[in-house]
Write an enzyme that holds these catalytic residues in place. Structure first.
Site, PDB file in Angstrom:
ATOM      1  N   GLU A 276      29.977  41.515  39.824  1.00  0.00           N
ATOM      2  CA  GLU A 276      31.159  40.691  39.551  1.00  0.00           C
ATOM      3  C   GLU A 276      31.275  40.354  38.079  1.00  0.00           C
ATOM      4  O   GLU A 276      32.342  40.479  37.474  1.00  0.00           O
ATOM      5  CB  GLU A 276      31.106  39.416  40.389  1.00  0.00           C
ATOM      6  CG  GLU A 276      32.321  38.529  40.215  1.00  0.00           C
ATOM      7  CD  GLU A 276      33.594  39.216  40.655  1.00  0.00           C
ATOM      8  OE1 GLU A 276      34.476  39.409  39.791  1.00  0.00           O
ATOM      9  OE2 GLU A 276      33.707  39.574  41.833  1.00  0.00           O
ATOM     10  N   ASP A 280      34.292  41.498  35.537  1.00  0.00           N
ATOM     11  CA  ASP A 280      35.152  40.536  34.851  1.00  0.00           C
ATOM     12  C   ASP A 280      35.137  40.733  33.345  1.00  0.00           C
ATOM     13  O   ASP A 280      36.187  40.689  32.687  1.00  0.00           O
ATOM     14  CB  ASP A 280      34.717  39.109  35.197  1.00  0.00           C
ATOM     15  CG  ASP A 280      34.960  38.753  36.652  1.00  0.00           C
ATOM     16  OD1 ASP A 280      35.691  39.497  37.325  1.00  0.00           O
ATOM     17  OD2 ASP A 280      34.407  37.738  37.112  1.00  0.00           O
ATOM     18  N   SER A 456      39.360  40.300  42.867  1.00  0.00           N
ATOM     19  CA  SER A 456      38.716  39.825  41.650  1.00  0.00           C
ATOM     20  C   SER A 456      38.815  40.847  40.535  1.00  0.00           C
ATOM     21  O   SER A 456      38.494  40.545  39.391  1.00  0.00           O
ATOM     22  CB  SER A 456      37.249  39.472  41.905  1.00  0.00           C
ATOM     23  OG  SER A 456      36.521  40.595  42.285  1.00  0.00           O
ATOM     24  N   ASP A 498      58.337  44.673  42.117  1.00  0.00           N
ATOM     25  CA  ASP A 498      58.248  44.251  43.509  1.00  0.00           C
ATOM     26  C   ASP A 498      57.510  45.293  44.341  1.00  0.00           C
ATOM     27  O   ASP A 498      57.747  46.495  44.213  1.00  0.00           O
ATOM     28  CB  ASP A 498      59.661  44.044  44.065  1.00  0.00           C
ATOM     29  CG  ASP A 498      59.669  43.225  45.343  1.00  0.00           C
ATOM     30  OD1 ASP A 498      58.611  42.697  45.707  1.00  0.00           O
ATOM     31  OD2 ASP A 498      60.745  43.108  45.952  1.00  0.00           O
ATOM     32  N   ASP A 519      56.179  37.751  48.706  1.00  0.00           N
ATOM     33  CA  ASP A 519      55.560  37.828  50.027  1.00  0.00           C
ATOM     34  C   ASP A 519      54.105  37.403  49.901  1.00  0.00           C
ATOM     35  O   ASP A 519      53.519  37.436  48.810  1.00  0.00           O
ATOM     36  CB  ASP A 519      55.675  39.235  50.616  1.00  0.00           C
ATOM     37  CG  ASP A 519      55.049  40.300  49.731  1.00  0.00           C
ATOM     38  OD1 ASP A 519      53.810  40.317  49.583  1.00  0.00           O
ATOM     39  OD2 ASP A 519      55.800  41.128  49.172  1.00  0.00           O
TER      40      ASP A 519
END
Length: 538
Positions: A276, A280, A456, A498, A519
């Site tokens: 992770e 990042d 993430s 979109d 949505d």
């Protein structure tokens, strides 16, 4: 001044004919032990409880009003973010509240220290043997079934009636931790080297993100790190050498880097790289192209209890005179895991930082309609883009729909019709707000290239985009973006692509379908950098 306050509080208690501590009213309670926990027994008498008190802020409503004034594009005050001192004036508790709470604690042989910049949080320690009577509580040991982790909690507690409206809540008391709630929401290695692998250069091509180096040294991008996820500088440098990481390959050696700040005993050792943390850092440094990047690594010496550093990191930034203009976090949990009082307090802390011109981004989670917990993944299309089935989204049970979101939510609910009627809160704040690529992100971990999926991956991508926009805004003599949502749901809509196909299944359902407009799978859509530049006035 303090002595006077204590004297006044004592007079009040005498006037009522009994000490404050004897006029108790239930303040927070939960009906049942949370699923996954069982009662083990009474807390050991010598067990030290580290408790925090949240005091009622003197004028949060005023701060919230100012926040929207400085964050709404059509407001005459747009961009005039507040200073540290201005924010603290809104949230600093009244001296009456401080004195009353300290008097009550003193009456019970306790004292507390202030632990937040505005003075709205206090902390104190008390042996379990002395904790039950002052709060009319029953602090006990509860054991988590899967992890065998023991915690001390109570199912209810009380405070003096006289402190209602002055003491917000006590923590940790009725909030139980979720052992999986702060795990990385990205994350399993997948096959690499495929034609649809994602790299910073790929993201630049898909979304038209500029590769021009940022110029403003005052503009910073912060990346939060939790649960011993460490970012490896060697892996970042190695990543520059891979052909697909060409956006970094053009950066002079040593310039594609980051600095480290530590909190709560945090560290960033270089012998244990985390998937992770590397994801990042490699994608903020890679996509933001020259924006100074800081990793804030949070240890386990928490001051905020079950929030496990989530509030601590915000309080740390609030204490700074010039915090980074963007903060991205790729960790999270479901709102129901913490009490509504604690959740509201955390939200108020985010509002303080937003009001100072900081943009805060979170990954929505990888559990589809279930929430933050992991689920199986499928490919996210590139051309045209389609929704990933792991994309967490839905409606809050804690917060109502904010004004900026009302039209978008109303349109979606009309299109959804009676589908899932009664299964979700139609009047709740909805998420996510935006989306981006989230599958097959190539990273380097411990010298080897691999790929990961998850929301993430897109939080650092969008954070980098906003950091680049801030760089251009500051260079033009304008303010950074700050609180993003009023902009995104107004001027920003036309700058987003979109996404209208697929859904986020979970909880034995097909999940919410992506539709035209907003949505609960892909939000308002994916970024178009050139249009975003225009939308922010550049």
């Amino acid at each position: 001044m303090v002595a006077t306050g204590l004297f006044v509080a004592s007079l009040l208690a005498l006037a009522l004919g009994k000490p404050m501590g004897r006029n108790l009213q239930v303040h927070e309670a939960r009906e049942n032990i949370p699923v996954g926990f069982k009662l083990h027994g009474a807390a050991p008498a010598d067990k030290t409880l580290k408790l925090r008190l949240a005091l009622v802020q003197n004028n949060f409503a005023g701060l919230e009003e100012r926040l929207y004034d400085v964050s709404t594009p059509f407001s005459s005050d747009h961009g005039n973010h507040l200073s540290k001192d201005e924010v603290e004036k809104y949230v600093t508790p009244s001296q009456e509240s401080v004195d009353a709470v300290r008097a009550w604690l003193s009456e019970n042989g306790l004292s507390a220290k202030t632990i937040s910049p505005a003075g709205d949080w206090m902390a104190f320690e008390v042996p379990a043997s002395q904790a039950n009577e002052p709060f009319d509580a029953d602090f006990s040991i509860f054991t988590h079934d899967n992890t065998d982790k023991d915690i001390v909690r109570t199912l209810s507690y009380s405070i003096p009636a006289e402190l209602k409206g002055q003491l917000d809540f006590i923590h940790p008391t009725v909030t139980f931790p979720n052992p999986r709630s702060h795990l990385p929401v990205a994350s399993h290695p997948v096959k690499t080297g495929t034609s649809n692998s994602i790299t910073p250069a790929c993201l630049q091509a898909i979304y038209g993100i500029s590769s021009d180096r940022a110029k403003e040294s005052s503009n910073k991008l912060a990346v939060s790190g939790f649960i011993e996820q460490f970012a490896n500088k060697g892996d970042l440098q190695t990543w520059q050498l891979f052909p697909n990481a060409d956006v970094l390959a053009e950066v002079p050696q040593g310039h594609a880097s980051f600095v480290v700040e530590t909190l709560d005993g945090g560290e960033n050792p270089q012998n244990n790289p985390g998937i992770e943390a590397n994801l990042d850092i490699q994608y903020t440094v890679g996509v933001s192209t020259g924006v100074p990047t800081v990793l804030i690594t949070v240890g386990d010496q928490y001051q905020d209890g079950d929030l496990e550093g989530f509030l601590d990191i915000i309080n740390d930034l609030l204490s700074q005179g010039a915090p980074p203009q963007v903060l991205t976090t790729s960790y999270g949990g479901n709102e129901g895991n913490i009490s509504i009082g604690l959740a509201n307090n955390l939200c108020k802390a985010y509002a303080q930082l937003d009001a100072r011109g900081v943009s805060i981004l979170f990954a929505s989670g990888d559990g589809g309609v279930c929430g933050s917990q992991s689920s199986s993944c499928s490919d996210l299309g590139v051309n045209p883009e389609t929704a990933a089935d792991f994309s967490s989204g839905g409606f809050s049970n804690y917060w109502g729909v904010p004004d900026y979101q009302k039209d978008a939510i109303s349109s979606y609910l009309s299109a959804l019709g009676n589908t899932y009627s009664g299964k979700f809160n139609k009047s709740g704040r909805a998420y996510p707000d935006v989306s981006a690529q989230g599958v097959n992100f190539e990273i380097v971990v411990d010298g080897e290239i691999e790929a990961v999926d998850g929301t993430s991956a897109l939080s650092p991508t969008f954070a980098s985009i906003f950091a680049l926009l801030n760089d251009r805004l500051i260079a033009a003599g304008k303010s950074p973006l700050g609180f993003l949502n009023p902009f995104l749901y107004s001027d920003g809509v036309s700058a987003l692509n979109d996404v209208t196909s697929d859904s986020n299944p979970g909880c034995n359902t097909k999940g919410f379908p992506a539709k035209e407009g907003w949505d609960p799978v892909t939000g308002l859509g994916t970024p178009n950098f050139a249009k975003l530049l225009s939308a922010v006035g550049l």
